[in-house]
Design an enzyme around this catalytic site. Structure first.
Site: not given
Length: 383
Positions: A120, A134, A249, A98, A218, A216
């Protein structure tokens, strides 16, 4: 004539999950001419994975730029792939998951006339903004894909619900399990030497149960990470018998709250992001894992590690249904309570750690290869 495969990826997660497929096709070189193209959407982290799996790309677009954005990233990938596709003329192009590399590469491959294989395929949250971008990337990729390699029956059903043809969907399991099993064997081999793993060993207190944390996403930036850090702080203070290891991260939106709130607590160790082999090694050593990562949700159950997922939704509902992961979001109390439950109730921990991994047993790449052999034979007979 050999079947021409072009495998494209650009980020560390893609590289990990595509590496065993590269190896699988390379082991059948009498049937396949396989080439690897990397966009280098992530540079340093990608190179670490290539080195570990001993893969040398045939094409390196090297598109990573300072402060790159989705507009330039998408256009650069499509534009730079054109000469690669024109030179090699692949029969099959393989993209994964993605990422922006996946979406843009699938469009470029569509323009070239190659058959697009989406590894996937079929993961969905049904919200184009969560995760962003994604969910859009994998949905757009699905529109132009010819062969959908789905990790589970659930992801297959998602594609059927979108009116994809049943004979274009193959349930394979997830290639991340192929990669994990290979990696566990490699990092535990007596001849394997890794300086990062050696540097980790002094950090670990063998008398404490290790909680491994990664974060991490967003959508968790801001108050979400503050809530997460407050939960970890309370867990550490109330449970001195545990040690929290947190590879932080590099994003400043993650670094600031983490270091502001957690840096002074004795049984919390904040460390730099880890390479893939070191992370696999640390997962094995952990008691439980708290994460917002998609890949860890798939990997950890194969190692018998319960996972608390710091997200409100997941495109991997199979793990929830199987009971190998629990959603806790970024709710401070929920993170604390579920962690305490796993630390204090042996039955709860045992039940989660011994459950079957819904993402397969490490044979995904074999299934992909077998399908491509069958599909290419049909094409040659029709011609």
């Amino acid at each position: 004539m050999k079947i021409k495969n072009l495998i494209i990826f650009g980020t560390r997660p893609e590289a990990i999950k595509m590496a065993p497929l590269v190896k699988q096709f390379e082991s059948f070189s009498e049937k396949f001419e396989t080439k690897v193209c990397i966009t280098a959407q992530h540079r340093e982290m990608l190179d670490q994975v290539l080195s570990f799996f001993e893969i040398t790309p045939d094409y390196d677009l090297d598109i990573m730029k300072p402060n790159q954005n989705l507009y330039s990233l998408t256009s650069d990938i499509i534009t730079n792939l054109k000469p690669v596709l024109e030179e090699f003329k692949p029969d099959y192009v393989y993209v994964h998951g993605d990422t922006t590399t996946t979406m843009a590469s699938s469009l470029a491959a569509f323009y070239s006339g190659a058959k697009i294989c989406h590894v996937e395929a079929g993961l969905r949250t049904f919200d184009l903004n969560a995760p962003f971008p994604e969910e859009m990337n994998r949905s757009v990729t699905g529109v132009v894909t010819n062969i959908h390699f789905s990790p589970t029956e659930t992801s297959k059903q998602n594609l059927l619900n979108e009116n994809k043809k049943q004979d274009t969907i193959v349930v394979t399991g997830n290639t991340v399990i192929d990669a994990l099993l290979f990696s566990v064997d490699k990092v535990n081999h007596p001849n394997f030497k890794d300086q990062e793993i050696e540097d980790l060993k002094p950090f670990l207190d063998n008398n404490k149960r290790i909680i491994l944390v990664t974060g991490h996403r967003r959508e968790n930036h801001g108050q979400g990470f503050i809530n997460i850090c407050n939960a970890l702080k309370q867990i550490a203070l109330e449970h001195p018998e545990v040690q929290i290891i947190y590879p932080v991260h590099l994003n400043p939106n993650v670094q600031k709250p983490v270091y502001d709130l957690l840096n002074s607590i004795d049984n919390i160790k904040l460390i730099s992001p880890l390479s893939y082999p070191a992370f696999v090694w640390l997962m094995e050593k952990s008691y439980l894992i708290i994460t917002d990562s998609g890949g860890v949700q798939e990997e950890a159950p194969s190692l018998g590690k319960p996972v608390l997922v710091m997200r409100d939704t997941t495109e991997r509902p199979e793990a929830l249904d199987a009971g190998t992961v629990l959603l806790v979001g970024t709710n401070t109390d929920e993170i604390i309570n579920k962690t305490k439950e796993l630390l204090l109730q042996e039955d709860t921990y045992f039940n989660m750690s011994k459950l079957h991994n819904p993402y397969g047993n490490g044979n995904a790449c074999t299934r992909i290869l077998e399908y491509i052999l069958e599909d290419s034979n049909k094409i040659s007979h029709n011609n």
